[in-house]
Design an enzyme around this catalytic site. Structure first.
Site, PDB file in Angstrom:
ATOM      1  N   SER A 188       1.388  -0.841  -0.335  1.00 45.61           N
ATOM      2  CA  SER A 188      -0.116  -0.051   0.120  1.00 45.61           C
ATOM      3  C   SER A 188       0.285   1.302   0.294  1.00 45.61           C
ATOM      4  CB  SER A 188      -0.855  -0.102   1.260  1.00 45.61           C
ATOM      5  OG  SER A 188      -0.311  -0.067   2.571  1.00 45.61           O
ATOM      6  N   CYS A 221      -2.049   0.621  10.506  1.00 48.41           N
ATOM      7  CA  CYS A 221      -1.626  -0.617  10.776  1.00 48.41           C
ATOM      8  C   CYS A 221      -1.500  -1.476   9.637  1.00 48.41           C
ATOM      9  CB  CYS A 221      -2.089  -1.382  11.750  1.00 48.41           C
ATOM     10  SG  CYS A 221      -1.481  -3.252  11.323  1.00 48.41           S
ATOM     11  N   PRO A 222       0.116  -2.219   8.913  1.00 45.65           N
ATOM     12  CA  PRO A 222       1.018  -2.222  10.144  1.00 45.65           C
ATOM     13  C   PRO A 222       1.790  -0.895   9.271  1.00 45.65           C
ATOM     14  CG  PRO A 222       1.255  -3.683   7.525  1.00 45.65           C
ATOM     15  CD  PRO A 222      -0.334  -2.512   7.688  1.00 45.65           C
ATOM     16  N   GLY A 223       1.726  -0.197   8.313  1.00 48.96           N
ATOM     17  CA  GLY A 223       2.911   1.351   8.553  1.00 48.96           C
ATOM     18  C   GLY A 223       3.132   1.352   6.607  1.00 48.96           C
ATOM     19  N   GLY A 224       2.512   0.838   5.503  1.00 49.66           N
ATOM     20  CA  GLY A 224       3.194   1.174   4.545  1.00 49.66           C
ATOM     21  C   GLY A 224       2.644   2.682   4.285  1.00 49.66           C
ATOM     22  N   ASP A 277      -5.867   5.551   5.201  1.00 47.40           N
ATOM     23  CA  ASP A 277      -6.340   4.088   4.427  1.00 47.40           C
ATOM     24  C   ASP A 277      -6.913   3.373   4.625  1.00 47.40           C
ATOM     25  OD1 ASP A 277      -6.179   3.537   2.109  1.00 47.40           O
ATOM     26  OD2 ASP A 277      -4.442   2.213   2.341  1.00 47.40           O
ATOM     27  N   LYS A 306     -13.455   4.085  -0.517  1.00 43.21           N
ATOM     28  CA  LYS A 306     -13.908   2.909  -1.081  1.00 43.21           C
ATOM     29  C   LYS A 306     -14.677   2.819  -1.245  1.00 43.21           C
ATOM     30  CE  LYS A 306      -9.505   1.545   1.394  1.00 43.21           C
ATOM     31  NZ  LYS A 306      -8.279   1.648   1.117  1.00 43.21           N
TER      32      LYS A 306
END
Length: 366
Positions: A188, A221-224, A277, A306
């Site tokens: 992401s 999470c997870p940090g993209g 996001d 979305k």
């Protein structure tokens, strides 16, 4: 030349067609869209002969959500002879473009076009030389002249035309070529990197994506997305009940706040960027983004909406109109852009930048 080709994500031709029909109609440039499902492009055919050029000059390309690229074209060239494809193409472009600044030989972004894309890359070099000899292209590349497009829809079948370099995508096929960083926590991360390329002019990066800025990542999470901010030496509040990648925590630039992104409220007033996001209904995300902007909790934001299964263009338009109405109601001048990026799937990415507020509050950029 009364046709405009719009490249889009395969499967989103109807949304692209609905949008260009709506926005061209608002400028009294009337026509109809030709749509083929999963083709990766739409053709908008104007009723008046010169309206294709008028459309790509007057409608800001940055206002389009579902188009990756656009260009005006003439009639379809068919049955190009394999022994000499160049001569008919040069003939179609002579008298249409003079001293163009760049040549792009392109295809739609579909699996079926991958073999054709290999041909296009090989074909570009001899075609460029022939177009320069004919005066269609200048003898050197320049961003100050129109871009010449040759768009193959099948072997031996292509459209020829042009776009204006001041009102198009600067990227080949409208797709920034980005490489996934090996140390990023998720793919992401490419969404946010592409958004920076699409929404922020390169000559403003040093000012608007500066070292030492403070940022918030909601639903991190997870940090993209946090990864992109850290890479630009920002200090980041990463808000999520889920854990962050240890590699990001080890930088010392990330503060992990175990909270719900919809309930989090910042306690400091120096936040330049908020990114988000989160997988949630677009109306709920739009309301949260409007709240952040109206309250001056950030200066700029990039977030994803979305998309529903049906009426996607209508849904996005409604959400953007809601944000605009909230900003107008509170006397806030802002720039709003939205685009379905190459790395987006069933979503669109939105960028909003506060310019100034007519009422008291945080100090804005201008």
């Amino acid at each position: 030349m009364n046709k405009v080709v719009l490249l889009c994500r395969p499967g989103f031709e109807k949304e692209c067609a609905a949008e260009i029909t709506d926005k061209a109609g608002q400028r009294e440039i009337f026509g109809f869209a030709r749509v083929k499902e999963n083709a990766g492009y739409v053709i908008y055919e104007c009723y008046q002969p010169d309206d294709g050029d008028k459309l790509i000059r007057e409608l800001p390309f940055s206002s389009l959500i579902f188009a990756r690229q656009w260009f005006v074209v003439g009639e379809l060239l068919q049955h190009l002879p394999p022994e000499d494809r160049i001569t008919p193409i040069v003939g179609m472009l002579q008298g249409v473009v003079e001293k163009g600044g760049e040549l792009r030989v392109e295809v739609a972004d579909t699996n079926e076009s991958k073999e054709l894309l290999k041909f296009c890359r090989k074909f570009t070099v001899p075609l460029r030389a022939a177009l320069r000899d004919a005066g269609v292209l200048a003898n050197y590349e320049t961003p100050k002249r129109p871009v010449v497009h040759v768009f193959f829809i099948a072997p031996g079948c292509c459209y020829t035309g042009y776009s204006y370099s001041s009102n198009n995508s600067p990227f080949y096929m409208g797709i920034p070529r980005l490489k996934f960083p090996a140390d990023a926590p998720s793919r992401s991360t490419l969404k946010l990197e592409e958004a920076f390329h699409v929404f922020i002019p390169a000559d403003e990066w040093d000012e608007r994506l500066a070292n030492g800025m403070w940022a918030v990542d909601l639903g991190a999470c997870p940090g993209g997305w946090t990864y992109q901010l850290v890479k630009r030496n920002m200090w980041v509040y990463s808000v999520d009940n889920g854990p962050m990648a240890q590699s990001l925590m080890d930088t010392g630039q990330v503060t992990w706040l175990r909270e719900d992104g919809f309930k989090f409220r910042p306690t400091c007033s120096n936040i330049s960027w908020m990114v988000c996001d989160m997988v949630e209904k677009p109306a709920k995300v739009a309301a949260l983004m409007a709240q952040w902007l109206v309250n001056g909790w950030c200066r700029e934001t990039i977030f994803n909406l979305k998309l529903p299964m049906k009426k996607r263009y209508e849904e996005v338009s409604h959400n953007l109109a809601y944000i605009q109405a909230q900003l107008d109601e509170h006397g806030i001048n802002a720039q709003i852009q939205a685009r379905q990026l190459y790395h987006d799937r069933e979503e669109v990415t939105v960028h909003v930048r506060r310019i100034w507020a007519a009422v008291g509050g945080r100090r804005d950029e201008r």
